[in-house]
Design an enzyme around this catalytic site. Structure first.
Site, PDB file in Angstrom:
ATOM      1  N   TYR A  67       0.837  -1.207   0.000  1.00 52.99           N
ATOM      2  CA  TYR A  67       0.000   0.000   0.000  1.00 52.99           C
ATOM      3  C   TYR A  67       0.873   1.260   0.000  1.00 52.99           C
ATOM      4  O   TYR A  67       1.755   1.391  -0.839  1.00 52.99           O
ATOM      5  CB  TYR A  67      -1.021  -0.025   1.136  1.00 52.99           C
ATOM      6  CG  TYR A  67      -2.290  -0.768   0.753  1.00 52.99           C
ATOM      7  CD1 TYR A  67      -3.042  -0.367  -0.338  1.00 52.99           C
ATOM      8  CD2 TYR A  67      -2.725  -1.874   1.465  1.00 52.99           C
ATOM      9  CE1 TYR A  67      -4.201  -1.046  -0.709  1.00 52.99           C
ATOM     10  CE2 TYR A  67      -3.882  -2.569   1.099  1.00 52.99           C
ATOM     11  CZ  TYR A  67      -4.615  -2.146   0.013  1.00 52.99           C
ATOM     12  OH  TYR A  67      -5.755  -2.823  -0.369  1.00 52.99           O
ATOM     13  N   SER A  68       0.657   2.192   0.923  1.00 56.86           N
ATOM     14  CA  SER A  68       1.254   3.526   0.761  1.00 56.86           C
ATOM     15  C   SER A  68       2.753   3.585   1.039  1.00 56.86           C
ATOM     16  O   SER A  68       3.365   4.628   0.784  1.00 56.86           O
ATOM     17  CB  SER A  68       0.529   4.545   1.628  1.00 56.86           C
ATOM     18  OG  SER A  68      -0.751   4.803   1.095  1.00 56.86           O
ATOM     19  N   THR A  69       3.353   2.521   1.528  1.00 52.88           N
ATOM     20  CA  THR A  69       4.818   2.511   1.560  1.00 52.88           C
ATOM     21  C   THR A  69       5.352   2.686   0.138  1.00 52.88           C
ATOM     22  O   THR A  69       6.460   3.186  -0.062  1.00 52.88           O
ATOM     23  CB  THR A  69       5.332   1.226   2.231  1.00 52.88           C
ATOM     24  OG1 THR A  69       4.891   1.240   3.607  1.00 52.88           O
ATOM     25  CG2 THR A  69       6.846   1.132   2.226  1.00 52.88           C
ATOM     26  N   LYS A  71       4.491   4.927  -1.779  1.00 53.18           N
ATOM     27  CA  LYS A  71       4.673   6.367  -2.016  1.00 53.18           C
ATOM     28  C   LYS A  71       6.127   6.796  -1.858  1.00 53.18           C
ATOM     29  O   LYS A  71       6.559   7.762  -2.492  1.00 53.18           O
ATOM     30  CB  LYS A  71       3.790   7.182  -1.079  1.00 53.18           C
ATOM     31  CG  LYS A  71       2.297   7.127  -1.405  1.00 53.18           C
ATOM     32  CD  LYS A  71       1.504   8.036  -0.478  1.00 53.18           C
ATOM     33  CE  LYS A  71       0.034   8.126  -0.873  1.00 53.18           C
ATOM     34  NZ  LYS A  71      -0.736   6.903  -0.576  1.00 53.18           N
TER      35      LYS A  71
END
Length: 377
Positions: A67-69, A71
């Site tokens: 998921y947002s890791t 980013k």
């Protein structure tokens, strides 16, 4: 139970004990944890199971949606491009992507995209989950959309949209997709097994994300209309990460596949002055740009105080770190990466049993506290 595997520098033996206890207690199903200091691996641990039924062991090369890791990989790709002299964060987005100037966004800068302050935290048009797999559709809609608040005046987590926004700027400059630029210039030179857009040939290695019980709240308290919009348009279902369509798509804010070792292999660049695996890919100054404070205050989506640099979170009152010269980001369910520039320490935790939070849970915190405790006394 499946065995713990890997190695740990004797100074950090307590971290192995902690991770083994998490797996034995059922706090985790399968997980990996890795760390480098001065660019050298000091921890590389993995264990448990790649599936909820505990039929597939979590292997050395098991990967999972973080998921947002993801980013941090998108941010680092933009930082790399800026370090090459190709991208200016202070430049208006419309300079690279003319259509983006529509609906009052003519003065939005690339830095605002990087710091979740562009006012595009969600989609105005109704979206289906499969729409996220259509890059041109998403970018066309975001370019046409009016911001939800005056850009640059407040932070509001761009949970899904940020990857398309930064990724399209990268694509306009390079002519290549964000996942391709990341692979060619960061992951492949470092031999890092992290993918934004996973080839079907790698599907057998992917662990199943296990959704959090009873649905998760992204923020404390009653969600605002903006938060509801981000969460439900389209709805993000962790079970979608088990599909070929999700894995194959480039979703640079949420769709990356990797493990703790591969996250650390890339993000060591941030902790170690632009060098990882003995290779210099960015200048020290290019890496340090991530620490430039862009905006701080109450995040309109997360409903909590935040401090945002260029593409990374910065330590602040809500996130005290042992060393102030640190950057970090985490993913829905519990994955996390921290780059401590003072200790030249990079560490990451990646798992498949999701906690019901986007802002981190105790598992990564306990492991990382163990590293800092042993290192800083």
């Amino acid at each position: 139970m499946s065995d713990m595997n890997g190695f740990v520098d004797p100074r950090f033996e307590g971290v192995r004990t902690t991770l083994a206890a998490m797996l034995a207690s059922g706090q985790d199903i399968g997980a990996s944890f890795a760390a480098t200091i001065d660019g050298e691996p000091v921890i590389d641990l993995w264990g448990g199971w790649a599936d909820e039924a505990q039929t597939r062991p979590w292997e050395r090369d098991t990967i999972v949606n973080v998921y947002s890791t993801t980013k941090t990989m998108t941010a680092l790709t933009a930082l790399w491009l800026a370090d090459q002299g190709e991208l200016k964060f202070e430049e208006r987005v419309a300079h690279y992507w003319p259509e983006f100037a529509a609906a009052g966004k003519q003065d939005v800068t690339v830095a605002m995209l990087m710091s979740h302050s562009a006012g595009l935290s969600g989609f105005a048009e109704p979206m289906q989950p499969e729409d996220l797999y259509d890059w041109d559709l998403v970018c066309t809609r975001l370019a046409a959309q009016a911001p939800y608040w005056a850009p640059g005046t407040a932070p509001g987590y761009h949970a899904v949209t940020q990857g398309y926004l930064v990724g399209e700027v990268v694509r306009r400059i390079t002519g290549k997709s964000l996942g391709t630029v990341f692979a060619e210039n960061l992951a492949q030179p470092l031999g890092a097994d992290f993918h934004i857009g996973l080839p079907a040939s790698e599907d057998a290695r992917v662990a199943d994300l296990v959704p959090p019980p009873g649905g998760a709240a992204i923020s404390p308290g009653e969600p605002s209309e903006l938060t509801k919009n981000m969460q439900s348009n389209p709805r993000i279902d962790p079970l979608d990460t088990r599909t070929r369509a999700w894995r194959g798509a480039e979703i640079p804010a949420a769709g990356g596949q990797g493990n703790a070792r591969s996250v650390v292999a890339v993000q060591t660049l941030m902790a170690n002055g632009g060098v990882s695996g003995g290779k210099r890919l960015l200048s020290e100054a290019g890496v340090r740009r991530a620490q430039e404070l862009q905006i701080e205050g109450h995040d309109l989506i997360l409903n909590m105080p935040v401090t945002y640099g260029l593409g990374y979170g910065l330590p602040g009152p809500a996130r005290p770190f042992p060393n102030p010269n640190s950057v970090f980001w985490g993913g829905y369910g519990g994955s996390l990466v921290v780059c401590d520039m003072d200790a030249r320490l990079c560490m990451s935790y990646v798992m498949n049993k999701m906690a019901g939070t986007t802002v981190g849970d105790m598992r990564a915190g306990m492991l990382m506290a163990g590293v800092w405790g042993a290192l800083l006394g």
